[in-house]
Each structure stands twice: as C-alpha cells, then as structure tokens.
Design a protein around this motif. Structure first.
Motif, mmCIF file in Angstrom:
data_model
loop_
_atom_site.group_PDB
_atom_site.id
_atom_site.type_symbol
_atom_site.label_atom_id
_atom_site.label_comp_id
_atom_site.label_asym_id
_atom_site.label_seq_id
_atom_site.Cartn_x
_atom_site.Cartn_y
_atom_site.Cartn_z
ATOM 1 N N LYS A 20 -37.915 13.811 22.236
ATOM 2 C CA LYS A 20 -36.458 13.812 22.054
ATOM 3 C C LYS A 20 -35.814 12.618 22.780
ATOM 4 N N TYR A 80 -33.223 21.456 11.964
ATOM 5 C CA TYR A 80 -32.823 22.602 12.779
ATOM 6 C C TYR A 80 -32.020 23.632 11.979
ATOM 7 N N GLN A 133 -31.473 22.320 26.818
ATOM 8 C CA GLN A 133 -31.294 21.487 25.625
ATOM 9 C C GLN A 133 -32.162 20.231 25.681
ATOM 10 N N ASN A 192 -35.038 19.146 26.497
ATOM 11 C CA ASN A 192 -36.344 19.658 26.922
ATOM 12 C C ASN A 192 -37.508 18.765 26.477
ATOM 13 N N HIS A 228 -40.160 18.469 21.077
ATOM 14 C CA HIS A 228 -40.106 19.563 20.102
ATOM 15 C C HIS A 228 -41.478 19.652 19.448
HETATM 16 P P1 CMP Z 1 -36.619 22.982 20.226
HETATM 17 O O1 CMP Z 1 -37.982 23.509 20.557
HETATM 18 O O2 CMP Z 1 -36.532 21.614 19.658
HETATM 19 O O3 CMP Z 1 -35.885 24.010 19.232
HETATM 20 C C1 CMP Z 1 -34.484 24.148 19.180
HETATM 21 C C2 CMP Z 1 -33.797 23.404 20.280
HETATM 22 O O4 CMP Z 1 -32.481 23.851 20.557
HETATM 23 C C3 CMP Z 1 -34.551 23.655 21.597
HETATM 24 O O5 CMP Z 1 -35.775 22.990 21.586
HETATM 25 C C4 CMP Z 1 -33.526 23.183 22.604
HETATM 26 O O6 CMP Z 1 -33.462 21.770 22.665
HETATM 27 C C5 CMP Z 1 -32.245 23.700 21.953
HETATM 28 N N1 CMP Z 1 -31.860 25.034 22.448
HETATM 29 C C6 CMP Z 1 -32.464 26.193 22.230
HETATM 30 N N2 CMP Z 1 -31.797 27.212 22.813
HETATM 31 C C7 CMP Z 1 -30.736 26.661 23.403
HETATM 32 C C8 CMP Z 1 -29.670 27.177 24.170
HETATM 33 N N3 CMP Z 1 -29.561 28.489 24.426
HETATM 34 N N4 CMP Z 1 -28.765 26.321 24.649
HETATM 35 C C9 CMP Z 1 -28.860 25.002 24.371
HETATM 36 N N5 CMP Z 1 -29.853 24.432 23.644
HETATM 37 C C10 CMP Z 1 -30.788 25.258 23.169
#
Ligand code: CMP
Length: 149
Positions: free
Chosen positions: A10, A50, A111, A113, A116
C-alpha cells in the motif's frame, strides 16, 4: 499449477521504503514472484477492488488512502500461497498483528497496514484479473523448486 495469490504494497509501505523488505520476506519463504507492477491506481479500480467494503463507514477514507500514491501489485505462487501469505501478513489491524508478521513488525495502524493480500483462492483469481492481463503473469521454473513442494 501451484496456488497463486495477489498482494499489494500500500502507499504507506511504498512511501516508507519497505518494498524490498516485503518482497524479501515472501522470497525467503520460498514463494515465487510471477507478476509485478508499480502504479497509482484509479478511484474506479480501487472501488472495484474494495467493492465488498463499499457500504462500510471507512470506505471513503480507504479509497482516498489507497489512491494517494504509488502501490505495488504482485502475484506470488507456491503451496497454499493464499493462506501462507495471509499468515505472514498478520492481523488486519497492525496494532494487533503478532510480532514476526509483516504488519506486526512494520505497522502501527488499522488503515495504513502496509500490505493487502487475497483472502481466498477465488478472491485471488478475481484480484489478479483486476490488475494483470494473462500475458503480464510470467510463470517460470526455478532450480530450487524441488525443495519447496
Ligand atoms: P485490507 O486487508 O486491504 O482490506 C480492507 C482494508 O480496509 C484493510 O486492509 C484496511 O486497510 C482497511 N480497514 C479495514 N477495517 C478498517 C477499519 N475498521 N477502519 C479503517 N480501515 C479499515
């Protein structure tokens, strides 16, 4: 054919110069890189990727974040690649991800993180097709493969 999964570094992972470290982890595990791109994705593509989160309260911020800078798209191949990569990435919330995982070692945010990855073989097929044409995925033999099956 060995199982494939889709992984994206990301904008936070790219911006924090973690691409090499992340690729190195999957390579050291024995997975094989068969597809690789760097691009700023469009809002349209982010929405498709998404789509399952479209109704969630965090969706607008997620699209803003994921389109805010370059991301790296990858296809990795190997035994149980989907499950193996998800275990290596750790819990979605980096604050809760176990030490030793990519998010546990390299992140501090829900967020932002770092990575993905696909959550099932079917999702992997769909996500790979969103980002790669058939010609852009390059299966190739590697000399150490007999150790990794
Ligand atoms: P990802 O595994 O890419 O899948 C969906 C993404 O949404 C997740 O990683 C995070 O980056 C984001 N995400 C999921 N849950 C939350 C949340 N509660 N608040 C903010 N971002 C979120």
């Amino acid at each position: 054919m060995a199982e494939r999964t889709f992984v994206m570094v990301k904008p936070d992972g790219v911006g924090r110069r973690l691409i090499g470290k992340i690729i190195g982890r999957y390579e050291a595990k024995g997975l094989k890189l068969v597809g690789l791109k760097l691009q700023v994705i469009s809002r349209d593509l982010a929405g498709k990727h998404y789509a399952e989160h479209a109704e969630k309260p965090f969706f607008p911020d997620l699209v803003k974040f994921i389109t805010s800078g370059p991301t790296v798209q990858m296809v990795w191949e190997g035994n149980n690649a989907v499950e193996v990569v998800r275990a290596m990435n750790g819990a979605t919330n980096s604050l809760k991800a176990a030490p030793g995982t990519i998010r546990g070692d390299l992140g501090l945010s829900m967020q932002n993180n770092v990575v993905h990855a696909s959550d099932s073989v079917d999702t992997a097929k769909h996500e790979i097709s969103l980002y790669f044409s058939d010609k852009e995925v390059c299966p190739h033999p590697m000399p150490d493969e007999h150790w990794l099956i």
